[in-house]
Write an enzyme that holds these catalytic residues in place. Structure first.
Site, short mmCIF file in Angstrom:
data_model
loop_
_atom_site.label_atom_id
_atom_site.label_comp_id
_atom_site.label_asym_id
_atom_site.label_seq_id
_atom_site.Cartn_x
_atom_site.Cartn_y
_atom_site.Cartn_z
N GLN A 173 31.96 34.02 36.48
CA GLN A 173 31.78 34.44 37.86
C GLN A 173 31.09 35.80 37.95
O GLN A 173 31.08 36.57 36.98
CB GLN A 173 33.12 34.50 38.60
CG GLN A 173 34.07 35.54 38.05
CD GLN A 173 35.41 35.59 38.77
OE1 GLN A 173 36.44 35.71 38.14
NE2 GLN A 173 35.38 35.52 40.07
N GLU B 244 37.72 37.18 48.52
CA GLU B 244 39.07 37.22 47.93
C GLU B 244 39.82 38.50 48.27
O GLU B 244 39.25 39.59 48.33
CB GLU B 244 38.97 37.09 46.41
CG GLU B 244 40.35 37.05 45.74
CD GLU B 244 40.27 36.86 44.24
OE1 GLU B 244 41.32 36.61 43.62
OE2 GLU B 244 39.16 36.96 43.67
#
Length: 269
Positions: free
Chosen positions: A119, A205
């Site tokens: 990621q 997030e």
């Protein structure tokens, strides 16, 4: 799943001329009173499908808001995920002066397939009115490291990860506003941390510091455009994927609105 150990100054991934070790972030975080920084998989235990006309594919998560393709077409694997988004400007939600933050990233695996995650993305922080920004990459379970690239609110970012094999990949961040672009080639940290190519993700997030979640900053809205993943030579967008809203304490904190197959927004509520 962004994960940085408690002693963040110990860099695990080797840096290059294009990447700065996480130690730089550790010093800044320590100055802001935080010694650890980690992301977790989507916390959907015990949550129910969201009710309402727009909730057919929407679930509540404690920490993730965004879109997840949970499985590729038969016999295929996801090998690339990319999107364009603007670095949000964080605003404190109270007068405590404590750190608040938010992350935005793209990734392969880490949802239903949890042994590895490739990621890359950005963080935005605010504490005592001071705002700061970082870009990073990671092959979980190795620690994350910073890219050496300037960021500020409003910068247009292209984020991409791609894998050439289960054990080889690359993370790319391009700041379209400044013309800077950084790339990091990564290798699976162990034979037990190879990619499965089973998930493709575009996420905002609320991450953890140690065992506690960092309070989510008011990030306004993050617009994802050009959201795309590749599997077996074919391209896919966000239609028919799982949609996650952040819900904490019975309240929706971040809401996803899908605009097209390649565009969606995540809004602070």
């Amino acid at each position: 799943m962004k994960f940085t150990s408690t002693i963040m100054a110990t860099a695990v991934l080797a840096g290059t001329s294009l990447a700065a070790p996480r130690a730089g972030l550790a010093e800044r975080l320590q100055a802001r009173g935080v010694l650890s920084h980690q992301s977790n998989p989507s916390d959907r235990n015990g949550v129910l499908l969201k009710e309402g006309s727009d909730g057919a594919n929407v679930e509540y998560s404690k920490n993730w808001a965004g879109v997840v393709r949970e499985q590729p077409p038969a016999s295929a694997t996801y090998t690339a995920v990319s999107a364009t988004f603007t670095v949000p400007e964080p605003t404190a939600t109270d007068d405590s002066g404590n750190m608040q933050a938010v992350s935005a990233w793209v990734g392969i695996d880490g949802d239903t397939y949890t042994q590895a995650i490739l990621q890359t993305g950005i963080d935005a922080y605010i504490q005592d009115g001071q705002k700061s920004y970082d870009a990073w990459y990671e092959w979980y379970p190795k620690n994350a490291e910073n890219f050496d690239i300037g960021l500020t609110a409003g910068d247009v970012i292209v984020a991409k990860v791609e894998s050439s094999s289960p054990s080889q990949g690359v993370a790319i961040i391009e700041n379209k506003s400044t013309g800077q672009k950084v790339t990091k080639t990564l290798t699976a940290p162990s034979t037990s941390a190879t990619l499965g190519g089973q998930n493709a993700e575009w996420i905002v997030e609320d991450f953890n510091s140690g065992d506690s979640m960092v309070p989510l900053a008011n990030f306004g809205k993050v617009d994802f455009t050009g959201a795309q993943t590749e599997a077996d030579g074919a391209s896919y967008g966000v239609n028919n994927a799982a949609i996650l809203d952040i819900q904490q304490g019975g309240y929706v904190k971040a809401h996803v609105k899908v605009l097209s197959d390649t565009e969606f927004s995540v809004s602070y509520e």
